[in-house]
Structure formats: C-alpha cells, structure tokens
Design a protein around this motif. Structure first.
Motif, PDB file in Angstrom:
ATOM      1  N   VAL A  42       0.843  -1.201   0.000  1.00 25.03           N
ATOM      2  CA  VAL A  42       0.000   0.000   0.000  1.00 25.03           C
ATOM      3  C   VAL A  42       0.875   1.246   0.000  1.00 25.03           C
ATOM      4  CG1 VAL A  42      -1.532   1.389   1.451  1.00 25.03           C
ATOM      5  CG2 VAL A  42      -2.064  -1.001   1.037  1.00 25.03           C
ATOM      6  N   SER A  46       1.333   3.770  -3.201  1.00 21.75           N
ATOM      7  CA  SER A  46       0.775   5.118  -3.000  1.00 21.75           C
ATOM      8  C   SER A  46       1.683   6.200  -3.557  1.00 21.75           C
ATOM      9  CB  SER A  46       0.532   5.376  -1.507  1.00 21.75           C
ATOM     10  OG  SER A  46       1.760   5.563  -0.811  1.00 21.75           O
ATOM     11  N   VAL A  77      -2.526   3.223  -9.066  1.00 21.80           N
ATOM     12  CA  VAL A  77      -3.542   3.546  -8.061  1.00 21.80           C
ATOM     13  C   VAL A  77      -4.422   2.323  -7.806  1.00 21.80           C
ATOM     14  CG1 VAL A  77      -5.626   4.908  -7.640  1.00 21.80           C
ATOM     15  CG2 VAL A  77      -3.565   6.038  -8.457  1.00 21.80           C
ATOM     16  N   GLN A  78      -4.729   1.592  -8.858  1.00 21.70           N
ATOM     17  CA  GLN A  78      -5.513   0.363  -8.715  1.00 21.70           C
ATOM     18  C   GLN A  78      -4.792  -0.626  -7.800  1.00 21.70           C
ATOM     19  OE1 GLN A  78      -5.918  -2.018 -12.290  1.00 21.70           O
ATOM     20  NE2 GLN A  78      -8.049  -2.465 -11.802  1.00 21.70           N
ATOM     21  N   HIS A  80      -2.676   0.143  -5.423  1.00 21.92           N
ATOM     22  CA  HIS A  80      -2.792   0.704  -4.069  1.00 21.92           C
ATOM     23  C   HIS A  80      -4.144   0.322  -3.450  1.00 21.92           C
ATOM     24  CE1 HIS A  80      -2.688   3.754  -0.871  1.00 21.92           C
ATOM     25  NE2 HIS A  80      -3.903   4.080  -1.251  1.00 21.92           N
ATOM     26  N   TYR A  81      -5.210   0.499  -4.210  1.00 19.18           N
ATOM     27  CA  TYR A  81      -6.541   0.229  -3.678  1.00 19.18           C
ATOM     28  C   TYR A  81      -6.818  -1.258  -3.510  1.00 19.18           C
ATOM     29  CZ  TYR A  81      -7.788   5.154  -4.179  1.00 19.18           C
ATOM     30  OH  TYR A  81      -7.841   6.523  -4.051  1.00 19.18           O
ATOM     31  N   LYS A  84      -5.240  -2.261  -0.264  1.00 23.05           N
ATOM     32  CA  LYS A  84      -6.047  -1.637   0.792  1.00 23.05           C
ATOM     33  C   LYS A  84      -7.347  -2.416   0.997  1.00 23.05           C
ATOM     34  CE  LYS A  84      -8.506   2.756   1.655  1.00 23.05           C
ATOM     35  NZ  LYS A  84      -7.982   3.135   2.969  1.00 23.05           N
ATOM     36  N   ALA A  85      -7.998  -2.793  -0.102  1.00 23.32           N
ATOM     37  CA  ALA A  85      -9.262  -3.537  -0.014  1.00 23.32           C
ATOM     38  C   ALA A  85      -9.046  -4.902   0.615  1.00 23.32           C
ATOM     39  CB  ALA A  85      -9.893  -3.679  -1.399  1.00 23.32           C
ATOM     40  N   GLU A  88      -8.676  -4.415   4.337  1.00 19.22           N
ATOM     41  CA  GLU A  88      -9.962  -4.126   4.960  1.00 19.22           C
ATOM     42  C   GLU A  88     -10.825  -5.383   5.045  1.00 19.22           C
ATOM     43  OE1 GLU A  88     -11.403  -0.910   2.578  1.00 19.22           O
ATOM     44  OE2 GLU A  88     -10.280   0.613   3.730  1.00 19.22           O
ATOM     45  N   ASP A  96      -4.207   6.748   6.878  1.00 18.58           N
ATOM     46  CA  ASP A  96      -4.049   7.670   5.758  1.00 18.58           C
ATOM     47  C   ASP A  96      -2.856   8.614   5.912  1.00 18.58           C
ATOM     48  OD1 ASP A  96      -6.223   6.657   4.393  1.00 18.58           O
ATOM     49  OD2 ASP A  96      -7.632   8.136   5.202  1.00 18.58           O
TER      50      ASP A  96
END
Length: 262
Positions: A42, A46, A77-78, A80-81, A84-85, A88, A96
């Motif tokens: 991540v 980022s 960015v994809q 990174h997300y 992150k997903a 989670e 952040d």
C-alpha cells in the motif's frame, strides 16, 4: 502515438478491481507476514501520485510519454486500492497519514533518460518480488492480486524501456546518466527501489510499514540464496540491451561508464 496502442491494449485486456471477490478472502489462511507485505505494498504503490506529478513536470515537452504516465498512474492507483481492499477484508485498517506523506513530487532526475531508467528498475523489481511472493502465499485472493500486479508491472517495465530507448536514440549524451542510475541501484547486496531511496526517511513513516519492510520479509522468508543476483542480473541485461553494451557485472558497468565519460 505509441501510448494510443498501449491504452487500447489495456482497455481490452486489463482486469477490474470491481471483479475481485473480496468476500472470498480466507481469513484462516492469513499470516502476519501477509499483512505486513500488503501494508508495505500500500505504501509503495501510494507513491504513484508523486511520480505522475514528477513526470508531468519533467516531460512537459513529450505528450506521448505524458499520456502513458497517466495510464500507468491509473493502474498503480488500482494496485494501491487492491491491497487496501484486501487489508480491509481481513479487518486491518490503513492509516491515511503515512500515505498522505508520500504526496510530494519527485525532483527531476539528472536527465529524463535517468528518470526513465529509474522507473525501469522499479518495475522490474516489483514484478519479480510480487511474482515470487505469490508462490509462497497460501491465501488465494492475495495470491491472485500479487500475480495480477506482477503481470501489470512487467507491462509497465516494457513501456518504460520503450520510452527510454526512444529518448536515448535522440539524446545519446544521456547514456552516462542511465549507466550511473544502474550502478546506484545494483552496486551492492541490497534491493533498492526509488520509493525506498527517496521516501523511506519521512518522519511520518517512522512507526509504519514501508516498502523496505516487504523487501526484508521477501529476503528472509521467500528468497533463495541466488535471488538478489538473479534480480540484479535481469536488470543489468535489460540495461545492456538499451545501451548495446555488456553490463553483466558491476565492473563492466563501471568500465562502460568510464568509456562513455572518457
């Protein structure tokens, strides 16, 4: 323009984050080192915003590469997300504040070719590490995400190589800066990555996983005794093809640099 071909290829073939079933994450297969690697990823991914900003500043006269930088940035960015997903999905939050600290753009490289060369090294490094870590990860969703990212990074490396070759064909005087960049990143027995070199000393990262955390875990838990040599050898071969020289050892890189400067 070259990037039009890249864009249409990505549009036809690229995966979508919305298609990933994060409800299928196997919490019983998650190990602490997976969490550390995902948090490190991540942070590494980022850095894309800073990189795209830097590209736009440095390549203000090159629309084709700038268009590629935007396409590349979307995919990073994809990444990174997606990490992150995944975090989670296993109940791990992402702070952040350290991500925000990565925002400042890079300064221009010594030459535009050196900037492109740095990113070739970045993409080849994470391609290798994501692919190898995926072989050791048992949790299926994370394994799949690592393989997706690895394939993306291979494609990114290919395009940075293309633009660096095009740049050097027009600006042969920048070859020395490319050789210097190679030497900086492969001259010792460490995995070096631009995010590590330029961002790891931020005070906001003091108590957080960084990209170096992933590298340390990789070398300790996954890599075999020849891993670093294999990675650095691949990088040197790519650069050797770029400048049409034998760069298979640090000594040969130094000699090539001396020839160019002499």
């Amino acid at each position: 323009m070259h990037t039009y071909e890249v864009f249409t290829h990505y549009e036809r073939n690229h995966w979508k984050l919305s298609d990933v079933d994060f409800s299928a994450v196997r919490g019983d297969l998650v190990k602490p080192e997976y969490v550390a690697i995902a948090k490190s990823a991540v942070m590494g991914e980022s850095n894309v915003i800073a990189a795209v900003h830097g590209f736009m500043n440095e390549f203000v006269d090159d629309y084709d590469f700038s268009a590629f930088a935007v396409v590349w940035g979307y995919q990073e960015v994809q990444h990174h997300y997606m990490f992150k997903a995944w975090l989670e999905a296993i109940g791990e939050g992402v702070d952040d504040a350290p991500v925000e600290a990565m925002r400042a753009p890079y300064d221009p490289g010594t030459t535009p070719s050196a900037t492109l060369a740095t990113n070739i090294i970045s993409e080849l490094t994470v391609n290798h590490i994501y692919r190898r870590v995926a072989t050791a990860v048992e949790e299926p969703v994370l394994k799949d995400l690592l393989l997706k990212a690895s394939r993306d990074e291979a494609g990114h490396a290919r395009e940075f190589i293309h633009f660096c070759r095009e740049r050097l064909a027009k600006h042969g005087e920048e070859v020395a800066s490319v050789l210097e960049t190679l030497y900086v990143y492969t001259s010792d027995k460490r995995i070096k990555h631009p995010v590590s070199v330029f961002k790891s000393n931020l005070t906001e990262l003091a108590d957080h996983e960084t990209i170096d955390t992933a590298f340390e875990l990789f070398l300790a838990e996954v890599a075999d005794s020849e891993e670093l040599e294999e990675l650095q050898g691949k990088i040197r071969r790519v650069f050797g093809q770029l400048v049409d020289r034998d760069l298979s050892s640090n000594g040969k890189v130094r000699r090539a640099l001396a020839d160019v400067l002499g």
